[in-house]
Write an enzyme that holds these catalytic residues in place. Structure first.
Site, short mmCIF file in Angstrom:
data_model
loop_
_atom_site.label_atom_id
_atom_site.label_comp_id
_atom_site.label_asym_id
_atom_site.label_seq_id
_atom_site.Cartn_x
_atom_site.Cartn_y
_atom_site.Cartn_z
N LYS A 206 -7.59 89.15 35.84
CA LYS A 206 -6.43 89.54 36.64
C LYS A 206 -5.20 89.76 35.76
CE LYS A 206 -8.20 90.11 40.58
NZ LYS A 206 -8.20 91.47 41.13
N TYR B 61 -12.02 85.00 35.94
CA TYR B 61 -11.32 85.77 36.99
C TYR B 61 -9.84 85.89 36.66
CZ TYR B 61 -9.40 86.62 41.70
OH TYR B 61 -8.72 87.11 42.78
N GLY C 267 -15.03 93.26 52.42
CA GLY C 267 -14.62 91.94 51.94
C GLY C 267 -13.57 91.31 52.83
N ASN D 79 -20.84 101.83 44.59
CA ASN D 79 -20.73 100.82 43.56
C ASN D 79 -19.57 101.26 42.67
OD1 ASN D 79 -20.90 99.24 41.32
ND2 ASN D 79 -23.12 99.53 40.99
N ASP E 100 -17.87 100.34 50.29
CA ASP E 100 -18.35 99.05 49.82
C ASP E 100 -19.78 99.24 49.33
OD1 ASP E 100 -17.10 96.01 50.59
OD2 ASP E 100 -19.20 96.06 49.95
N1 SER Z 1 -8.58 83.18 46.31
C1 SER Z 1 -9.01 83.54 44.99
C2 SER Z 1 -9.98 82.57 44.46
O1 SER Z 1 -9.97 81.44 44.93
C3 SER Z 1 -7.83 83.56 44.07
O2 SER Z 1 -7.24 84.80 44.09
O3 SER Z 1 -10.72 82.89 43.59
#
Ligand code: SER
Length: 312
Positions: free
Chosen positions: A147, A143, A12, A53, A35
């Site tokens: 987090k 997301y 990544g 995975n 990965d």
């Molecule tokens: N850069 C990430 C995003 O845009 C944020 O941590 O999802």
């Protein structure tokens, strides 16, 4: 005993740069990249690689044991824009992959784990300017929720089970080796790929959408910096704010024009702008500076010059 380091998500955006630096510091054979996807033959030749995975707890356990792993950098996540399209899948990947490794650390199969958080963990009621370390956090994306939850779970495992968890709230990250995928801040990378080829760019964020950003060498410095800090300096076990600079698309385009005077940008704003509006516009990282001596090196101007040089 020498460290054996496993990097999850090694292909990544962060993983690519992190593996390279860790291998320089610790020796290629002591850093195991892993990965879902195999890297290029060139990268495969640079050191050990395992296809994994991170949702597969048994396969992950086998790799930890096979390589006698002592530290894990867990960089597996579905980013903000993609996770909005598949919320449950995003939640499942981001949380289950975390628990697989927290549990192995609790059972003492390895010692130390890095897990990244993000400015996405903040939300629309967070103070946007100079966002403090400790403040309202009401993320509005899957997301961001993952987090914030993950930060708290890392702290929980530290307090309850003594697992050595460490984390940073990354701003948008800018790099040239590997492009990000599916984030809200990706424009700040895409724009350079166009500008370097003397092409125009159409931006999906609004002209005044200001976000905190950081150049990848500083992100790698912060990541390894917190992992190598003496444990007693890492007083926060959720995640530390770290910042470098902030800009909006107009300001970034203006910086690029200092190097590429003919660069042109227009706008076609999409749903990612709504996500950006709920995030901080700048970050107060004084706590990280105080606790473990965090200090970024790259200014906006230096980053722009370096990106264009490397992509041209
Ligand atoms: N850069 C990430 C995003 O845009 C944020 O941590 O999802």
């Amino acid at each position: 005993m020498s460290e054996k380091i496993l990097v999850l998500g090694s292909s990544g955006q962060i993983g690519t740069d992190l593996v390279e630096t860790l291998r320089n510091n610790y020796g290629a054979d002591n850093v195991i990249a892993s990965d879902l996807r195999q890297p290029s033959a060139e990268r495969l030749a640079q050191g050990p690689f395992e296809t994994l995975n991170a949702l597969d707890a048994k396969a992950a356990f086998d790799i930890i044991k096979k390589h006698k792993v002592s530290q894990v950098y867990h960089l597996v996540a579905m980013l903000s824009a993609t996770a909005e399209k598949m919320p449950l899948k995003g939640w499942d990947l981001n949380m289950q992959s975390l628990f697989n490794f927290l549990e192995m650390a609790r059972e003492k199969h390895f010692k130390k784990m890095y897990w990244p958080s993000s400015i996405a963990a903040f939300g629309p009621n967070t103070p946007r300017d100079n966002t403090p370390q400790l403040t309202v956090m009401d993320p509005g994306t899957v997301y961001g929720i993952s987090k914030l939850a993950g930060e708290l779970w890392c702290e929980y495992y530290f307090k309850k089970y003594g697992v050595d968890t460490r984390g940073l709230r990354y701003p948008g990250l800018i790099s040239y080796k590997t492009e990000p995928g599916g984030g809200t801040t990706d424009y700040a990378v895409d724009i350079f790929h166009k500008a370097a080829k003397d092409q125009d760019y159409t931006c999906y964020l609004g002209a005044d959408s200001s976000l905190p950003m950081m150049y990848m060498p500083d992100a790698i410095k912060a990541t390894i910096g917190i992992m190598e800090a003496p444990a007693e300096q890492v007083k926060i076990r959720t995640s530390y704010n770290v910042g470098a600079f902030s800009f909006n698309p107009e300001e970034l385009a203006a910086s690029i024009r200092k190097e590429k005077p003919n660069f042109k940008m227009d706008y076609n704003i999409d749903s990612r702008n709504e996500i950006a509006k709920g995030w901080p516009s700048s970050i107060d990282d004084s706590v990280a500076r105080e606790h473990w001596n965090w200090q970024p090196e790259f200014s906006l101007e230096a980053m722009v010059k370096d990106m264009l040089k490397n992509l041209s």
